[in-house]
Motif scaffolding. Sequence first.
Motif, PDB file in Angstrom:
ATOM      1  N   UNK A 178       0.801 -22.462  -7.907  1.00 12.79           N
ATOM      2  CA  UNK A 178       1.271 -21.264  -8.602  1.00 12.79           C
ATOM      3  C   UNK A 178       0.230 -20.768  -9.601  1.00 12.79           C
ATOM      4  N   UNK A 179      -0.528 -21.694 -10.179  1.00 14.48           N
ATOM      5  CA  UNK A 179      -1.576 -21.312 -11.125  1.00 14.48           C
ATOM      6  C   UNK A 179      -2.669 -20.513 -10.428  1.00 14.48           C
ATOM      7  N   UNK A 180      -3.088 -20.966  -9.265  1.00 12.49           N
ATOM      8  CA  UNK A 180      -4.109 -20.248  -8.508  1.00 12.49           C
ATOM      9  C   UNK A 180      -3.618 -18.852  -8.122  1.00 12.49           C
ATOM     10  N   UNK A 181      -2.367 -18.780  -7.665  1.00 10.25           N
ATOM     11  CA  UNK A 181      -1.805 -17.471  -7.311  1.00 10.25           C
ATOM     12  C   UNK A 181      -1.726 -16.570  -8.538  1.00 10.25           C
ATOM     13  N   UNK A 182      -1.280 -17.131  -9.673  1.00  9.56           N
ATOM     14  CA  UNK A 182      -1.172 -16.336 -10.892  1.00  9.56           C
ATOM     15  C   UNK A 182      -2.542 -15.872 -11.351  1.00  9.56           C
ATOM     16  N   UNK A 183      -3.567 -16.695 -11.154  1.00  9.00           N
ATOM     17  CA  UNK A 183      -4.925 -16.296 -11.510  1.00  9.00           C
ATOM     18  C   UNK A 183      -5.390 -15.101 -10.698  1.00  9.00           C
ATOM     19  N   UNK A 184      -5.100 -15.109  -9.411  1.00  6.58           N
ATOM     20  CA  UNK A 184      -5.465 -13.977  -8.551  1.00  6.58           C
ATOM     21  C   UNK A 184      -4.710 -12.723  -8.984  1.00  6.58           C
ATOM     22  N   UNK A 185      -3.413 -12.875  -9.234  1.00  2.00           N
ATOM     23  CA  UNK A 185      -2.599 -11.728  -9.667  1.00  2.00           C
ATOM     24  C   UNK A 185      -3.117 -11.188 -10.996  1.00  2.00           C
ATOM     25  N   UNK A 186      -3.405 -12.090 -11.939  1.00  2.00           N
ATOM     26  CA  UNK A 186      -3.941 -11.669 -13.240  1.00  2.00           C
ATOM     27  C   UNK A 186      -5.227 -10.870 -13.072  1.00  2.00           C
ATOM     28  N   UNK A 187      -6.098 -11.357 -12.179  1.00  2.00           N
ATOM     29  CA  UNK A 187      -7.376 -10.687 -11.959  1.00  2.00           C
ATOM     30  C   UNK A 187      -7.172  -9.254 -11.489  1.00  2.00           C
ATOM     31  N   UNK A 188      -6.296  -9.066 -10.531  1.00  2.00           N
ATOM     32  CA  UNK A 188      -6.048  -7.721 -10.020  1.00  2.00           C
ATOM     33  C   UNK A 188      -5.317  -6.842 -11.031  1.00  2.00           C
ATOM     34  N   UNK A 189      -4.441  -7.452 -11.846  1.00  2.00           N
ATOM     35  CA  UNK A 189      -3.753  -6.681 -12.887  1.00  2.00           C
ATOM     36  C   UNK A 189      -4.767  -6.129 -13.886  1.00  2.00           C
ATOM     37  N   UNK A 190      -5.653  -6.987 -14.366  1.00  2.00           N
ATOM     38  CA  UNK A 190      -6.677  -6.557 -15.330  1.00  2.00           C
ATOM     39  C   UNK A 190      -7.608  -5.533 -14.695  1.00  2.00           C
ATOM     40  N   UNK A 191      -8.046  -5.799 -13.481  1.00  2.00           N
ATOM     41  CA  UNK A 191      -8.993  -4.926 -12.776  1.00  2.00           C
ATOM     42  C   UNK A 191      -8.393  -3.540 -12.522  1.00  2.00           C
ATOM     43  N   UNK A 192      -7.225  -3.498 -11.910  1.00  2.00           N
ATOM     44  CA  UNK A 192      -6.627  -2.214 -11.528  1.00  2.00           C
ATOM     45  C   UNK A 192      -6.139  -1.415 -12.733  1.00  2.00           C
ATOM     46  N   UNK A 193      -5.644  -2.107 -13.758  1.00  2.00           N
ATOM     47  CA  UNK A 193      -5.148  -1.398 -14.944  1.00  2.00           C
ATOM     48  C   UNK A 193      -6.277  -0.661 -15.650  1.00  2.00           C
ATOM     49  N   UNK A 194      -7.462  -1.258 -15.656  1.00  2.00           N
ATOM     50  CA  UNK A 194      -8.597  -0.609 -16.317  1.00  2.00           C
ATOM     51  C   UNK A 194      -9.160   0.555 -15.488  1.00  2.00           C
ATOM     52  N   UNK A 195      -9.137   0.415 -14.191  1.00  2.00           N
ATOM     53  CA  UNK A 195      -9.564   1.531 -13.345  1.00  2.00           C
ATOM     54  C   UNK A 195      -8.607   2.706 -13.506  1.00  2.00           C
ATOM     55  N   UNK A 196      -7.299   2.415 -13.485  1.00  2.00           N
ATOM     56  CA  UNK A 196      -6.298   3.472 -13.641  1.00  2.00           C
ATOM     57  C   UNK A 196      -6.402   4.116 -15.025  1.00  2.00           C
ATOM     58  N   UNK A 197      -6.620   3.283 -16.055  1.00  2.00           N
ATOM     59  CA  UNK A 197      -6.737   3.809 -17.417  1.00  2.00           C
ATOM     60  C   UNK A 197      -7.977   4.699 -17.554  1.00  2.00           C
ATOM     61  N   UNK A 198      -9.071   4.278 -16.941  1.00  2.00           N
ATOM     62  CA  UNK A 198     -10.297   5.084 -16.976  1.00  2.00           C
ATOM     63  C   UNK A 198     -10.067   6.431 -16.295  1.00  2.00           C
ATOM     64  N   UNK A 199      -9.353   6.425 -15.164  1.00  2.25           N
ATOM     65  CA  UNK A 199      -9.083   7.669 -14.442  1.00  2.25           C
ATOM     66  C   UNK A 199      -8.236   8.624 -15.277  1.00  2.25           C
ATOM     67  N   UNK A 200      -7.240   8.083 -15.977  1.00  2.51           N
ATOM     68  CA  UNK A 200      -6.386   8.925 -16.830  1.00  2.51           C
ATOM     69  C   UNK A 200      -7.203   9.497 -17.983  1.00  2.51           C
ATOM     70  N   UNK A 201      -8.104   8.689 -18.566  1.00  2.00           N
ATOM     71  CA  UNK A 201      -8.911   9.128 -19.706  1.00  2.00           C
ATOM     72  C   UNK A 201      -9.829  10.290 -19.325  1.00  2.00           C
ATOM     73  N   UNK A 202     -10.175  10.383 -18.032  1.00  2.00           N
ATOM     74  CA  UNK A 202     -11.042  11.479 -17.590  1.00  2.00           C
ATOM     75  C   UNK A 202     -10.328  12.827 -17.612  1.00  2.00           C
ATOM     76  N   UNK A 203      -9.010  12.793 -17.723  1.00  2.00           N
ATOM     77  CA  UNK A 203      -8.220  14.022 -17.649  1.00  2.00           C
ATOM     78  C   UNK A 203      -7.986  14.673 -19.005  1.00  2.00           C
ATOM     79  N   UNK A 204      -8.410  14.000 -20.094  1.00  2.00           N
ATOM     80  CA  UNK A 204      -8.163  14.541 -21.437  1.00  2.00           C
ATOM     81  C   UNK A 204      -9.488  14.879 -22.111  1.00  2.00           C
TER      82      UNK A 204
END
Length: 292
Positions: A163-189
């Motif tokens: 479960x730790x390994x799975x959570x690590x993978x999930x955490x990685x994608x959460x951090x990665x995708x959240x920052x890409x999405x946040x950067x995209x939103x910031x481009x609109x203001x």
Amino acid sequence: MFKRLSLFILTNVLVLTMIMIILSLLGVNNYIGTDGNIMFGQLLVFSAVIGFTGSFFSLAISRWMAKKLMGVKVINPDSPNSSYERDLVERVHRLSRAAGLTVMPEVGLYNSPEVNAFATGPSKRRSLVAVSSGLLESMDDDAVEGVLAHEVAHIANGDMVTMTLLQGVINTFVVFLSRIAAWAVAQLVDEDKAAIVHLISIFVFQIAFSILGSIVVMAYSRYREFHADRGGADLAGKDKMIHALESLRAHVNRVDTRQESLATMKINGGKKKMLFSTHPDLDERIRRLHAK
């Protein structure tokens, strides 16, 4: 297991947040280039470091956290305070030896009316099986044997590390995708608002993606529960494992599930809640064991 997984996820979220704050203060999270675009390779490395560090640190302190947060009293196997405690330790150790464990788990009790037991710890050699007073008071010996066998099976299967390994993978994608999405939103203001919008968006998207990621974690947890049921049946006997699940089902039917009936191996919350449940439907678990 619900208690074990909940404690792990809560600790993981807190540790993840702490690591991100520290890295941000140190300026290590600079993944946006001078041209204003994301450097995806650097962001992925940054995300993986945060994701796996958080999950493995949570695993490392999982046994300690369980003891502190739930008031688990570890029984000294060499000098138990009563025959009641001695019997519990001997049962867990007997099942552990049958499961092939070379180092016996710690055995603990905690005072609670809930019917619950869980196994936790960073490895097979540093594990803990904890049982509530409510479970021991509510179940007969055969049902308790089935419950303990199920929890020992979790340890023998290495479920916490998996479960730790799975959570690590999930955490990685959460951090990665959240920052890409946040950067995209910031481009609109406007540029003068971009920094604060980017920061706020990171937290919003991180929460949203964490919820989506938890669906994956819960689904895998349900799969591992079926596996632990089979392991418990091998250790304690199929009849005792089925009897344990049937006892849990009877307990659910007797009490209001909005109260403390979180349950040994987690009582299911009904079909509509199954998406976010760590445990499968009890009827399905019993059916699969009968078919085993």
